[in-house]
Design a protein around this motif. Structure first.
Motif, short mmCIF file in Angstrom:
data_model
loop_
_atom_site.label_atom_id
_atom_site.label_comp_id
_atom_site.label_asym_id
_atom_site.label_seq_id
_atom_site.Cartn_x
_atom_site.Cartn_y
_atom_site.Cartn_z
N VAL A 35 0.85 -1.19 0.00
CA VAL A 35 0.00 0.00 0.00
C VAL A 35 0.89 1.25 0.00
O VAL A 35 1.73 1.42 0.89
N PHE A 36 0.71 2.10 -1.02
CA PHE A 36 1.48 3.34 -1.14
C PHE A 36 0.61 4.51 -0.71
O PHE A 36 -0.52 4.66 -1.17
N LYS A 37 1.16 5.36 0.15
CA LYS A 37 0.41 6.53 0.60
C LYS A 37 0.51 7.68 -0.40
O LYS A 37 -0.31 8.60 -0.37
N LYS A 38 1.54 7.60 -1.27
CA LYS A 38 1.71 8.64 -2.29
C LYS A 38 2.08 7.97 -3.60
O LYS A 38 2.99 7.13 -3.63
N VAL A 39 1.37 8.33 -4.66
CA VAL A 39 1.70 7.85 -6.01
C VAL A 39 1.89 9.09 -6.88
O VAL A 39 0.97 9.91 -7.03
N PHE A 40 3.10 9.23 -7.45
CA PHE A 40 3.41 10.37 -8.32
C PHE A 40 3.67 9.85 -9.73
O PHE A 40 4.39 8.87 -9.90
N LEU A 82 9.79 21.46 -12.79
CA LEU A 82 8.85 21.96 -11.79
C LEU A 82 8.17 20.81 -11.05
O LEU A 82 7.99 20.85 -9.83
N TRP A 83 7.81 19.79 -11.80
CA TRP A 83 7.16 18.62 -11.18
C TRP A 83 8.11 17.90 -10.24
O TRP A 83 7.77 17.56 -9.11
N ALA A 84 9.34 17.66 -10.71
CA ALA A 84 10.33 16.92 -9.90
C ALA A 84 10.65 17.68 -8.61
O ALA A 84 10.84 17.06 -7.56
N LYS A 85 10.70 19.00 -8.70
CA LYS A 85 11.02 19.83 -7.51
C LYS A 85 9.99 19.57 -6.41
O LYS A 85 10.33 19.39 -5.24
N LEU A 119 10.16 15.49 -5.20
CA LEU A 119 11.31 15.04 -4.43
C LEU A 119 11.24 15.51 -2.97
O LEU A 119 11.82 14.88 -2.09
N ASP A 120 10.54 16.60 -2.71
CA ASP A 120 10.36 17.06 -1.33
C ASP A 120 9.45 16.12 -0.54
O ASP A 120 9.51 16.07 0.69
N GLU A 121 8.57 15.38 -1.25
CA GLU A 121 7.55 14.57 -0.57
C GLU A 121 7.85 13.08 -0.58
O GLU A 121 7.16 12.30 0.08
N VAL A 122 8.85 12.64 -1.31
CA VAL A 122 9.13 11.20 -1.42
C VAL A 122 9.52 10.62 -0.07
O VAL A 122 10.28 11.23 0.69
N ASP A 123 8.98 9.46 0.25
CA ASP A 123 9.33 8.73 1.48
C ASP A 123 9.17 7.24 1.18
O ASP A 123 8.85 6.85 0.05
N PRO A 124 9.40 6.35 2.17
CA PRO A 124 9.33 4.91 1.90
C PRO A 124 7.98 4.41 1.43
O PRO A 124 7.89 3.30 0.90
N SER A 125 6.93 5.20 1.63
CA SER A 125 5.60 4.76 1.19
C SER A 125 5.20 5.42 -0.14
O SER A 125 4.02 5.49 -0.46
N SER A 126 6.19 5.89 -0.91
CA SER A 126 5.92 6.59 -2.17
C SER A 126 6.26 5.71 -3.37
O SER A 126 7.22 4.92 -3.32
N ASP A 129 18.92 8.74 -7.61
CA ASP A 129 19.70 8.67 -6.38
C ASP A 129 18.93 9.27 -5.20
O ASP A 129 18.95 8.72 -4.08
N GLU A 130 18.28 10.41 -5.44
CA GLU A 130 17.54 11.06 -4.36
C GLU A 130 16.35 10.21 -3.92
O GLU A 130 16.05 10.10 -2.72
N ILE A 131 15.66 9.60 -4.88
CA ILE A 131 14.53 8.72 -4.53
C ILE A 131 15.04 7.53 -3.72
O ILE A 131 14.43 7.13 -2.72
N ARG A 132 16.19 6.97 -4.13
CA ARG A 132 16.77 5.84 -3.39
C ARG A 132 17.20 6.27 -2.00
O ARG A 132 17.03 5.53 -1.03
N ARG A 133 17.76 7.48 -1.90
CA ARG A 133 18.21 7.96 -0.59
C ARG A 133 17.04 8.08 0.37
O ARG A 133 17.17 7.80 1.58
N LYS A 134 15.87 8.45 -0.14
CA LYS A 134 14.68 8.57 0.69
C LYS A 134 13.90 7.26 0.78
O LYS A 134 12.79 7.24 1.33
N ASP A 135 14.46 6.20 0.20
CA ASP A 135 13.91 4.85 0.32
C ASP A 135 12.55 4.70 -0.38
O ASP A 135 11.71 3.90 0.03
N GLY A 136 12.35 5.49 -1.43
CA GLY A 136 11.10 5.38 -2.18
C GLY A 136 11.20 4.36 -3.31
O GLY A 136 12.28 3.86 -3.64
N TYR A 137 10.05 4.03 -3.88
CA TYR A 137 9.99 3.14 -5.05
C TYR A 137 9.86 3.99 -6.31
O TYR A 137 9.23 5.05 -6.29
#
Length: 772
Positions: A370-375, A396-399, A402-409, A434-442
């Motif tokens: 279950v993902f709490k955020k889908v982008f 603009l979208w990526a900015k 990337l601020d909201e990505v977390d393990p449930s994204s 790399d940034e998505i991986r650092r924040k442990d997102g999918y």
């Protein structure tokens, strides 16, 4: 959930299909408001409800034929003290009837549909209120005479007054007709009073009250003075009727107001059921299944298909979509129009569907987190909508994302890194991942960039997947090949479509000049990886075949063990039966010995014959342990006889035992320690099958009752030893013995086939028995 991402993944279009399957307007409005759930337990419960509703429809054929009416406004008015109209009350009664039908259907669904049963139990369904309303108001909205005793009385009086008025006016008409005053014999009404239609020039010739003039002016609507009092009485009764009807409506409105909270709750359940029903119908159309929900195990969608393509009737190739916790980033590459974007959208849409309680078009073995955020991002669509370049729109979208990505994204990007310089776009794409991986997102991205494919090989937690392409037909297969990077098919496709050879040749030369050494190494790595994976597939195939053979042997062994247990059980049961018969014979001998001692020798011979017969039936008995010490006077059990007695004399190899009134000499090894005679007797027999395994039995000359036990014994031994075939020599003679043996064999479960032997082996005088 990000609304723009839902639009990109075409979630609103899916909800339109869901809406079209709802029964009521309430359900259709609810379908428009469906949003993905964020709690795993809530998702699990919603999927279970939909799965049970789908199963219920398939088993029972659907819900009761009921219509769900939106009576929320009527309930609100009643709760505020308003008097509801007959039509509103009938709508409330219909809503209650719908709840009654649902409650009965769902509560009776059974244990298998336990969630539906629980939904049914939430319904109050005050059937008594509906029955009262329906008993007082007709389907056309008229209040029945039976609504109250007073209303019935008033309407009876109204009917009587009307009849008196009618008779009086008919008398007046007869007189007026003779005088030529009236235009017609019609009795009509004006201003709720009965009147006659008279000629306008006869106004002074009949006393009465003029209520109206005809359109032509030639006639008057006149109420004769003789019926004025009766019309007044009728008007008064009608006023009383209206007051009583108002009182009845007020009574039922108060009933509805009392139950308004329950009825509002039932209305909510009706909406839930309608929405659930629509989800189940959608699942049927899609051939969808329920996925398993996990907390932190990623996504494993097997045989996934894009639902909107299915609903459009397109032929959709299933695709496997896998994201593991140890490999949260997937890079999909390969030829144009190879299915990269469809795979990306399929993953996103199926995740949204499942989290909205909808079954998904994928294998029932599928699982998802279950993902709490889908982008989600698709460059061309957003750039056109926002009047920006593709690259500017993406930045603009990526900015924001990337601020909201977390393990449930879950982040889905189509053609990442395009719209700018090749090298710099590749570098930016890798930095974003790399940034998505650092924040442990999918994340799942599609690309044509070679540096990004190399990134997928060398970075931990990242995996490549290629859209498969058939080099012979130059067409995509739309399958995903994990662990591989998609190669470019630019030049082969150009050749296939007939682009000039010299142009293609120059293009290849330019490519050699501009391509980096990493591209060649990447191709070699992919080739080596392909060969390794093929060898691994072959090894896995061999392992599976060996495992299957081992499982078949295990099943065969278990089957043989089961057959042996069944045969031994049959043998033991037969032994117990024989032992009981022998015991009865021995008791008879002992009784005879007590009555006639002079026949002792003859009776001993009979006992010996009985014992020999018992031993012939069971060639070997389970040996009993010799007692450690047996003394004169001890109670013992004689194993061969199953009887107990007291030792009266003790020899070197034998003991003499007093059994009842008879002395019996038995070998020491047949003695067992026993309780005194007052204890409970237990007769036991232990049997083992043995023999040298003769596969032919000769019963020529025996009677049927002599031959059949020998046949049974042969079959038992054959099964124990695993023989496939035995033969029985019975001769031809009258045929009685052959028929009896074959009929007996036909009733045995282990016998597969009976047939006569070939002529050279005895023909009809020999029966060959094939065993299972």
């Amino acid at each position: 959930m990000d609304r723009r991402s839902l639009d990109f993944l075409e979630f609103p279009q899916l909800l339109e299909h869901l809406k079209s399957l709802a029964i009521s307007e309430l359900g259709r409005r609810a379908s428009e408001e469906v949003t993905p759930l964020l709690d795993p337990e809530a998702v699990e419960a919603a999927l279970e409800e939909t799965a049970q509703m789908k199963g219920y429809i398939e088993e029972r054929g659907g819900l009761p034929e009921v219509g769900f009416r939106d009576v929320s406004a009527a309930l609100e008015r009643a709760a505020l003290g308003a008097v509801l109209s007959p039509e509103e009350l009938l709508a409330v009664a219909a809503s209650i009837r719908a709840s009654v039908g649902l409650k009965r259907a769902l509560e009776g669904a059974g244990e298998r549909f336990w969630r539906l049963r629980d939904i049914g139990r939430r319904l109050h369904a005050p059937e008594g209120v509906a029955s009262e309303i329906e008993g007082a108001i007709t389907p056309r909205g008229e209040i029945r005479d039976e609504a109250s005793p007073r209303l019935s009385e008033i309407r009876g009086r109204i009917k009587g007054v009307k009849e008196r008025i009618r008779r009086r006016l008919e008398e007046i008409l007869q007189r007026a007709s003779r005088r030529g005053i009236v235009q017609t014999d019609l009795i009509t009404q004006r201003n709720d009073r009965f009147v006659l239609l008279v000629r306008s020039d006869a106004k002074g010739r009949m006393e009465g009250i003029v209520h109206d003039v005809s359109g032509s002016g030639a006639s008057l609507y006149l109420e004769p003075m003789e019926v004025v009092e009766l019309n007044n009485e009728l008007g008064l009764l009608r006023q009383q009727e209206r007051e009583e009807e108002e009182r009845i409506l007020k009574y039922f409105s108060s009933k509805v107001a009392e139950r308004a909270p329950q009825l509002r709750a039932d209305l909510g359940v009706q909406v839930d059921v309608d929405l659930l029903y629509a989800k189940a119908l959608l699942a049927q159309r899609l051939g969808a299944h329920r996925p398993a929900v996990n907390s932190h195990e990623g996504v494993r969608l097997i045989g996934a298909r894009h639902p909107l393509l299915l609903l459009r009737g397109e032929d959709v190739v299933p695709v496997d979509l896998v994201l593991r916790p140890e490999q949260k980033v997937l890079i999909i590459s390969g030829a144009n129009a190879g299915g990269k974007t469809v795979a990306l959208k399929t993953l996103g849409l199926l995740v949204l569907m499942a989290q909205s309680g909808m079954l998904i078009p994928a294998s029932p073995d599928s699982t998802l987190q279950v993902f709490k955020k889908v982008f989600a991002y698709i460059g061309d669509e957003q750039s056109l909508r926002e009047h920006l370049s593709t690259f500017s729109s993406f930045i603009l979208w990526a900015k924001e994302v990337l601020d909201e990505v977390d393990p449930s994204s879950l982040v889905l990007i189509d053609e990442i890194g395009t719209g700018t310089d090749y090298a710099q776009g590749s570098a930016l794409a890798m930095a974003i991942l790399d940034e998505i991986r650092r924040k442990d997102g999918y994340a799942v991205v599609t690309t044509h960039l070679e540096p990004l494919k190399a990134y997928g090989y060398k970075e931990e937690g990242v995996q490549n997947a290629a859209v498969e392409f058939d080099p012979e037909t130059m067409t995509p297969t739309y399958r995903l090949l994990y662990g591989q990077a998609g190669r470019s098919w630019t030049f082969p496709i150009a050749e296939r479509w007939g682009l000039q050879g010299e142009v293609i040749g120059r293009a290849k030369e330019y490519h050699r000049q501009v391509s980096s050494p990493e591209e060649g190494l990447l191709e070699e790595l992919q080739e080596l990886r392909g060969r390794l994976e093929e060898e691994l597939r072959q090894a896995e195939r061999i392992r599976l075949e060996a495992s299957e053979r081992r499982e078949r042997l295990r099943e065969l062994f278990e089957g043989l063990r089961q057959r042996r247990r069944e045969i031994l059980k049959r043998v033991e049961e037969r032994g117990k039966r024989r032992l009981r018969e022998l015991e009865e014979r021995l008791r008879e001998v002992l009784r005879e010995a007590e009555r006639r001692p002079e026949r002792g020798g003859q009776l001993r011979g009979e006992m010996r014959r009985a014992r020999e017969e018992f031993l012939r039936a069971f060639p070997k008995r389970r040996s009993y342990a010799r007692p450690a010490e047996v003394r004169v006077g001890d109670w013992v059990e004689i194993a061969s006889l199953g009887r107990r007695g007291r030792v009266v004399e003790f020899g070197h190899e034998r003991a003499e035992v007093l059994v009842g009134a008879m002395r019996v000499k038995v070998p020491l090894e047949e003695l067992r320690e026993s309780e005194p005679e007052g204890g409970k007797e237990v007769a036991l027999v232990g049997l083992e099958a043995e023999g040298r395994g003769v596969q032919e039995l000769n019963v020529v000359g025996l009677r049927v009752e002599e031959a059949l036990p020998k046949v049974e014994k042969l079959i038992d031994e054959a099964i124990l030893r695993g023989w496939d075939q035995v033969q029985i020599v019975h001769g031809i003679g009258s045929g009685r013995l052959r028929r009896a043996i074959r009929e007996h064999l036909k009733g045995m479960p282990w016998v597969k086939e009976l047939k006569s032997a070939p002529l050279e082996r005895g023909g009809g005088g020999v029966t060959i028995v094939e065993l299972k």
